[in-house]
Scaffold this motif. Structure first.
Motif, PDB file in Angstrom:
ATOM      1  N   THR A 293     -45.980  65.871 -36.787  1.00 45.15           N
ATOM      2  CA  THR A 293     -44.644  65.443 -36.347  1.00 45.15           C
ATOM      3  C   THR A 293     -44.725  64.267 -35.371  1.00 45.15           C
TER       4      THR A 293
ATOM      5  N   LYS B 252     -43.355  72.741 -39.489  1.00 46.04           N
ATOM      6  CA  LYS B 252     -43.090  73.365 -38.201  1.00 46.04           C
ATOM      7  C   LYS B 252     -42.968  72.272 -37.132  1.00 46.04           C
ATOM      8  N   LYS B 253     -42.031  72.444 -36.229  1.00 41.89           N
ATOM      9  CA  LYS B 253     -41.709  71.417 -35.233  1.00 41.89           C
ATOM     10  C   LYS B 253     -42.895  71.041 -34.355  1.00 41.89           C
ATOM     11  N   ASP B 254     -43.778  71.988 -34.062  1.00 40.79           N
ATOM     12  CA  ASP B 254     -44.914  71.691 -33.182  1.00 40.79           C
ATOM     13  C   ASP B 254     -46.170  71.252 -33.934  1.00 40.79           C
TER      14      ASP B 254
ATOM     15  N   ALA C  67     -39.204  70.416 -38.462  1.00 38.33           N
ATOM     16  CA  ALA C  67     -39.144  68.959 -38.320  1.00 38.33           C
ATOM     17  C   ALA C  67     -39.292  68.351 -39.717  1.00 38.33           C
TER      18      ALA C  67
ATOM     19  N   ASP D 204     -34.144  74.761 -35.362  1.00 34.43           N
ATOM     20  CA  ASP D 204     -34.846  74.033 -34.308  1.00 34.43           C
ATOM     21  C   ASP D 204     -36.363  74.189 -34.380  1.00 34.43           C
ATOM     22  N   ASP D 205     -36.850  75.112 -35.188  1.00 35.19           N
ATOM     23  CA  ASP D 205     -38.289  75.304 -35.337  1.00 35.19           C
ATOM     24  C   ASP D 205     -38.896  74.371 -36.378  1.00 35.19           C
TER      25      ASP D 205
END
Length: 190
Positions: free
Chosen positions: A85, A79-81, A162, A159-160
């Motif tokens: 990351t 997950k991107k957040d 990574a 975009d969600d």
């Protein structure tokens, strides 16, 4: 022509080749099948596929093959957040506590483990998949981590998500394979 292709960055490369081939030989029909390497090799062995594009490592000695100019970097799709990351690379120590989604092909896990010097018994493998696209929801909505290649992350176009590569770096190439002692038909190669 029956063509099998793994779901990686090689797909885009192969579709460019298919388009060029079809432009040159418009009378040849192409049937595409996507799958993991085990499924594609099985279909090749049974004669259901004429040619398959596979990600390495693969047991290729029983096939005629050529290397393709597509390489993939291994890492974790998350997950991107996710706090991970913020890191440039991940190490084996980062992997041991993550709830992992991995491909079903043991040869792939062994190859990654060899480079990272992983103790596979310490990995928290919760989900095993054959095709990567189904795992997206688990990564985005349920905090799983997909051990895979950058090409899968790129295919998600999400975009969600990574991608964080491993250190030491692990990459894999691709092969185009066909059965030995088999003459590809005029219909196949036009």
């Amino acid at each position: 022509m029956n063509l099998g292709v793994v779901e990686t960055e090689v797909g885009g490369f192969m579709m460019e080749m298919v388009a060029k081939f079809r432009d040159r030989y418009p009378g040849v029909q192409v049937a595409l099948f996507d799958g993991d390497g085990d499924s594609l090799r099985e279909r090749l062995d049974q004669g259901a596929e004429d040619i398959v594009a596979l990600v390495e490592p693969v047991e290729a000695a029983k096939y005629n093959y050529m290397r393709l100019p597509v390489r993939e970097e291994w890492g974790i799709i998350m997950k991107k957040d996710d706090p991970l990351t913020r890191r440039d690379v991940l190490t084996r120590e980062d992997l041991y506590d993550l709830p992992l989604i991995v491909g079903r092909r043991g040869i792939m896990r062994d190859s990654v483990s060899d480079v990272l010097k992983l103790d596979q018994t310490k990995l928290n493998i919760l989900i095993t998949i054959n095709l990567p696209m189904v795992s997206r929801d688990l990564v985005v909505n349920h905090h799983y981590y997909h051990l895979g290649i950058r090409g899968v992350y790129e295919m998600y176009k999400d975009d969600d998500l990574a991608f964080a590569p491993f250190s030491p770096q692990k990459t894999s190439g691709h092969l185009l394979a066909w059965r030995k002692n088999t003459i590809l038909s005029a219909r196949t190669m036009a």
